[in-house]
Design a protein around this motif. Sequence first.
Motif, PDB file in Angstrom:
ATOM      1  N   ILE A 183      35.242 -13.564 -20.800  1.00 30.50           N
ATOM      2  CA  ILE A 183      35.022 -12.119 -20.325  1.00 30.50           C
ATOM      3  C   ILE A 183      35.101 -11.013 -21.789  1.00 30.50           C
ATOM      4  N   ILE A 184      36.097 -11.279 -22.448  1.00 22.21           N
ATOM      5  CA  ILE A 184      36.530 -10.620 -23.520  1.00 22.21           C
ATOM      6  C   ILE A 184      35.474 -10.505 -24.627  1.00 22.21           C
ATOM      7  N   ALA A 185      35.056 -11.771 -25.092  1.00 17.56           N
ATOM      8  CA  ALA A 185      34.141 -12.101 -25.946  1.00 17.56           C
ATOM      9  C   ALA A 185      32.813 -11.410 -25.672  1.00 17.56           C
ATOM     10  N   VAL A 186      32.336 -11.244 -23.971  1.00 23.35           N
ATOM     11  CA  VAL A 186      31.065 -10.790 -23.926  1.00 23.35           C
ATOM     12  C   VAL A 186      30.975  -9.381 -23.430  1.00 23.35           C
ATOM     13  N   PHE A 187      32.151  -8.965 -22.655  1.00 27.51           N
ATOM     14  CA  PHE A 187      32.076  -7.625 -22.038  1.00 27.51           C
ATOM     15  C   PHE A 187      33.001  -6.642 -22.807  1.00 27.51           C
ATOM     16  N   PHE A 188      33.604  -7.014 -23.936  1.00 26.52           N
ATOM     17  CA  PHE A 188      34.312  -5.954 -24.638  1.00 26.52           C
ATOM     18  C   PHE A 188      34.212  -6.009 -26.115  1.00 26.52           C
ATOM     19  N   THR A 189      32.602  -6.591 -26.481  1.00 23.27           N
ATOM     20  CA  THR A 189      32.375  -6.077 -27.854  1.00 23.27           C
ATOM     21  C   THR A 189      31.115  -5.306 -27.848  1.00 23.27           C
ATOM     22  N   ASP A 190      31.253  -4.294 -28.723  1.00 24.10           N
ATOM     23  CA  ASP A 190      30.484  -3.330 -28.883  1.00 24.10           C
ATOM     24  C   ASP A 190      29.224  -3.493 -29.740  1.00 24.10           C
ATOM     25  N   GLU A 191      29.722  -3.983 -30.858  1.00 21.86           N
ATOM     26  CA  GLU A 191      28.727  -3.930 -31.715  1.00 21.86           C
ATOM     27  C   GLU A 191      29.098  -5.226 -32.849  1.00 21.86           C
ATOM     28  N   LEU A 359      47.406  -7.201 -19.539  1.00 23.07           N
ATOM     29  CA  LEU A 359      47.635  -5.966 -20.420  1.00 23.07           C
ATOM     30  C   LEU A 359      46.696  -5.761 -21.486  1.00 23.07           C
ATOM     31  N   LEU A 360      46.190  -7.100 -22.146  1.00 23.06           N
ATOM     32  CA  LEU A 360      45.358  -7.168 -23.352  1.00 23.06           C
ATOM     33  C   LEU A 360      43.994  -6.479 -22.828  1.00 23.06           C
ATOM     34  N   ILE A 361      43.618  -6.994 -21.671  1.00 27.82           N
ATOM     35  CA  ILE A 361      42.136  -6.489 -21.150  1.00 27.82           C
ATOM     36  C   ILE A 361      42.285  -5.098 -20.759  1.00 27.82           C
ATOM     37  N   GLY A 362      43.282  -4.613 -20.146  1.00 31.24           N
ATOM     38  CA  GLY A 362      43.364  -3.190 -19.882  1.00 31.24           C
ATOM     39  C   GLY A 362      43.488  -2.489 -21.045  1.00 31.24           C
TER      40      GLY A 362
END
Length: 442
Positions: A183-191, A359-362
């Motif tokens: 989830i972190i790698a796919v959804f919280f990477t903009d560029e 907390l990290l994802i938030g």
Amino acid sequence: MPNKPARLFSRLTPSTERTLADVLRTERAGGILLLIGTVAALIWANSAWSDSYEAMKSFTIGPEALHLHLDLAHWAKDGLLAIFFFVVGLELKREIVVGELRRPSTAIVPIVAAIGGMAMPAILYTVVNLQDGGSTAGWAVPTATDIAFAVAVLSVVGKWLPNALRAFLLTLAVVDDLLAIIIIAVFFTDEIDFVMLGASVACIIVFAVLASKRITSPWLLFPLAFAAWAFMHASGIHATIAGVALGMAVPAIKAKGEKHSLAEHWEHLWRPVSAGFAVPVFALFAAGVTLSGEALSSAISDPVAQGVVVGLVIGKPLGIFLATWLVATFTRANLDRGISWPDVLGMAFLAGIGFTVSLLIGDLAFNGEREAEVKMSVLAASVLAAVLGAAMLAWRDRSYRKTYESRSIPVGHDRMGDAHELAREIGGVAEPAPKQDGADTH
């Protein structure tokens, strides 16, 4: 003769039981330190010295030329948590290669349960946040499980619970961590800077080759690992992904002449660093939030905070329990002898303790906005899930203890050996038999 139905949460191999005992010991201590870091952050942030807390978090250090001139809060989030995720990577590698996840028959339950335990909270959070003032950006916040806190609670209330049930929680948390990483790698990477990403991948490959050849000099591996982390950070992908990749690159099969695989040895070495230092220090930086009447009122009325609480306290246990029940229904598998569905539900409630990764994802999802609401909701939900899970498991623990104590051991027999076997038969946990000379103490 008809085939016997499969059993869920079946008994473990001696090697897995030994590993389980080791994990329980270190994570319990880590959970206590994590709690201390959290309480310290809350006290400091709400004291007369709150300005010094904010000043500490915003103090910057590091080389600007390498894009690493970061404040201490970011060093804790991106740097120290990389150690945590490195241990997660080691654990994942071992589970996939030689552990419970290597066989479909044992992997299916925690995998499906983890998926259910992430999908249901995300759905409930999204439904709550469809109202005015809501934000679906935080859908992933209530999907994570904090294994350190969960094991710390379990160690207090679950002395007599079956080992297989404990292993289910740990394996579930491993799969949960893997899904959180995705989830972190796919959804919280903009560029993505593909040059930097390529440099990081190259460092990880060299690290893997050296580890496979058992070239483990820290003068080689530490600079490589740091370079992989720094390049990943510069690429735009969250730097903790480098920690996972480095852990997954370590061999999990013993080479000739080795007593333990390199992955097992490094996990044993680095887990105390992660659980005893990295995660508690991250909590010290991340958990500090001002608790005022106005802030609490704002959080209670905020759909984001409501969605996080509903997701962790209701969505997590509901998703895990339903997914496990579906596996049992469609595979016609039975729970292992001595385990009941209330046990599963109690463990599912403990999985609602989100904290560290939540907390990290938030922070990633809202980028500093709604910070107080997210932190307070994660803290409140984690405490509520811990209380509910602890209450249910304490009730089940008393039941197992009464069952054990009601059994009698024949006079003249090896009482310690019989007691241990009897406890295993009913799903309890007995004190280990006296250690023989020359026994493996790892």
